[in-house]
Write an enzyme that holds these catalytic residues in place. Structure first.
Site, PDB file in Angstrom:
ATOM      1  N   HIS A  52      18.056  -1.853  11.817  1.00  0.00           N
ATOM      2  CA  HIS A  52      17.322  -2.694  10.865  1.00  0.00           C
ATOM      3  C   HIS A  52      17.565  -2.288   9.409  1.00  0.00           C
ATOM      4  O   HIS A  52      17.167  -3.000   8.492  1.00  0.00           O
ATOM      5  CB  HIS A  52      15.819  -2.622  11.171  1.00  0.00           C
ATOM      6  N   ARG A  53      18.228  -1.152   9.182  1.00  0.00           N
ATOM      7  CA  ARG A  53      18.621  -0.799   7.820  1.00  0.00           C
ATOM      8  C   ARG A  53      19.783  -1.662   7.346  1.00  0.00           C
ATOM      9  O   ARG A  53      19.965  -1.881   6.142  1.00  0.00           O
ATOM     10  CB  ARG A  53      19.026   0.687   7.744  1.00  0.00           C
TER      11      ARG A  53
END
Length: 454
Positions: A425-426
C-alpha cells in the site's frame, strides 16, 4: 602439500548451503573437476567439482550439515606438479592493493566467486571465513580459526528495525547498514532476508516431503515428531516474516466468469500446431497479467527504503509459484511481456518441471518483478497471498468451478474463478489495485480483449 577447499558462494548472495551427500571419501584420489559433493542452497541443488587433483585428506563436515559460505569443507594432498597456478599478475595485484590499503578483489572459483574479503572497518558476516583466515595444519584436528579482527564494530539500528530483525531471524551483525553513519534500515533487513531466498508461503504437496531421514527425529512418547527446517522452507519462512512486517499489505478480490476463456483454452489445445504445448488457464492469466502490468506500473515496482524512492520496472519478470518436494519455489519468466501465449505456456511447463525435478538453477529463481500463484490446483477458491520481498504485487488465482451466475439477464450455470490481489500500500493504492483487477477480469470474461491489449 595440503590444500583446503572452502564452500564457495554459489550465487545470489546466499550465505549457507547444506551438504546433501559426499561423492568422495578420505584417502580417495580425485581428478580436477570431478564431482566431490552435492549441496543444497535455499534455491537449488548444486554439484561441486573438485578444484584440485590429489588425495582427499579430510572431510570437515558430514552429510546433512549446514555450512556457512567460506568455511572449509574438504582438504586435499596435492602434488606440487599438480597445483593450480594463480592467474598471471594476481599476486602483484593483491600486493599492490594491500600496499594502497584497498580490499583485494574476489577471485572466481570453479562454481562462482568465493566469499567476500572483509575489511577491518566493516563487520564480517557471521561464520564467514576467508582463505587467509584458515590455518591449514595437517597435524591438527582443531577447527579453522577466524583471522584476528574479523569481527568488529557495534550494530546501529533503531528499535523497530531490531524487532523486525528478531522476528525475521536476521543477525544484524551480518547486515551492512546503508543509512547515515552505517545505520541499518528496514530495507537492509528485508534485503538480507531476500538474499536467503525469495518467495511465498509453503505449499508443498505433503508435509515432510523432501527431507532426509536424518532431518526427521523419531516420534517421542507424547506423539510428536520434530522436522528440521532447512533450505527452501527455512528461507521461505524467514522471507515471509520480513515481508509481513515491512510492507503494509492490502488484498482485493474479484470473482470472474471465465467460461469463454476456458472454451478458448479447449480450442487452443485442439490446434495441431499447439499439440506439444500445454495451454492452461494459468498461462492465459500469465499472458494477460504481463500485458496489463505495462499500464499499471505501480504493481511492477518496488519500494526502496534506503533511497526513499519507488523503482519502476519497464519489463516484466513474472514469477510462477510451484509446489515441489523441497517446498515452494518460484521460477521466473524473464521478459514475459514480449512472449506469445504459446511461449508463455511452454516456459511455465519447462520451468515448473525443472523446479520439481531439482534441476532448476538459482538464476531461474531470481529477479521476479511480480508473482502469480495458482492455489486453485489445491481446490481453493481464494486467499490472501503475502508479497515476496522486493515486489509490490502478487496475484493468486483460485479454482475454476461451475456456479449459478447472472448471464444475459438470466441465471445460468457458468465457470467462475476468484482472483486475489495483494499489494504494497506504500506503492499501490486501493483504486490502482481495483483497476488492475477489473481490467484483468474483463479480459478473462472476454479473452478476445487480449488482442486489444497487445
Amino acid at each position: 602439500m595440503e590444500k583446503l577447499f572452502n564452500l564457495p558462494d554459489l550465487g545470489e548472495g546466499l550465505t549457507e548451503s547444506e551438504i546433501l551427500s559426499w561423492r568422495v571419501a578420505v584417502g580417495e584420489n580425485v581428478e580436477l573437476n570431478q564431482i566431490i559433493a552435492e549441496v543444497e542452497t535455499a534455491k537449488a541443488v548444486v554439484e561441486l567439482p573438485s578444484p584440485f587433483s590429489g588425495v582427499v585428506t579430510r572431510l570437515f563436515e558430514p552429510a546433512g550439515a549446514v555450512v556457512n559460505v567460506g568455511n572449509p569443507i574438504i582438504s586435499f594432498d596435492v602434488p606440487a606438479t599438480h597445483q593450480i597456478e594463480e592467474p598471471a599478475g594476481q599476486k602483484a595485484q593483491e600486493s599492490t592493493a594491500a600496499a594502497k590499503g584497498a580490499a583485494p578483489t574476489r577471485q572466481p572459483t570453479l562454481v562462482g566467486y568465493g566469499a567476500a574479503v572483509e575489511s577491518a572497518g566493516r563487520p564480517s558476516r557471521r561464520g564467514r571465513v576467508t582463505a587467509a583466515a584458515v590455518e591449514a595444519d595437517p597435524q591438527s584436528e582443531s577447527t579453522p580459526k577466524m583471522a584476528a579482527g574479523a569481527v568488529t564494530g557495534a550494530v546501529r539500528a533503531r528499535p523497530p528495525v531490531r524487532k523486525l530483525a528478531r522476528d525475521s531471524h536476521v543477525d544484524l551483525s551480518t547486515v551492512f547498514g546503508s543509512g547515515e553513519g552505517g545505520l541499518i534500515t528496514r530495507e537492509d533487513v528485508v534485503k538480507a532476508v531476500s538474499r536467503s531466498l525469495e518467495e511465498s508461503a509453503d505449499t508443498a504437496p505433503e508435509f515432510g516431503q523432501g527431507h532426509q531421514a536424518a532431518d526427521v527425529k523419531p516420534a517421542s512418547s507424547n506423539g510428536e515428531t520434530r522436522v528440521a527446517v532447512r533450505g527452501v522452507r527455512k528461507a521461505t519462512a524467514t522471507a515471509m516474516v520480513a515481508s509481513a512486517f515491512s510492507a503494509p499489505h492490502v488484498t482485493e478480490f474479484l470473482s470472474v466468469d471465465v467460461t469463454e476463456t476456458m472454451e478458448l483454452v479447449d480450442r487452443l489445445r485442439a490446434m495441431p500446431r499447439l499439440a506439444d504445448v500445454k495451454i492452461t488457464i494459468t498461462s492465459v492469466v500469465a499472458k494477460a497479467v504481463s500485458l496489463l502490468l505495462a499500464r499499471h506500473q505501480g504493481l511492477n515496482s518496488r519500494w526502496d527504503e534506503a533511497s526513499g524512492e519507488i523503482i519502476e520496472y519497464h519489463y516484466v519478470n513474472l514469477g510462477i509459484a510451484a509446489a515441489t518436494e523441497r517446498g515452494l519455489l518460484v521460477p521466473v519468466l524473464k521478459g514475459s511481456q514480449a512472449l506469445r501465449l504459446e511461449q508463455v505456456a511452454g516456459e511455465i511447463s519447462a520451468l515448473t518441471a525443472a523446479a520439481r525435478s531439482g534441476s532448476i538453477t538459482p538464476a531461474q529463481l531470481s529477479g521476479a518483478t511480480f508473482t502469480m500463484s495458482n492455489i486453485g490446483v489445491f481446490g481453493v477458491d481464494s486467499g490472501t497471498p503475502i508479497l515476496p520481498p522486493g515486489q509490490s504485487g502478487i496475484l493468486a488465482i483460485g479454482q475454476v468451478r461451475k456456479m449459478p451466475w447472472e448471464y444475459r439477464d438470466e441465471v445460468a450455470l457458468r465457470k467462475v474463478m476468484t482472483l486475489s490481489l495483494s499489494f504494497d500500500h506504500r506503492v499501490v493504492d486501493g483504486e490502482q489495485g481495483a483497476k488492475f483487477l477489473s481490467e484483468l477480469g474483463l479480459i478473462l470474461r472476454d479473452p478476445a480483449l487480449l488482442i486489444a491489449s497487445v
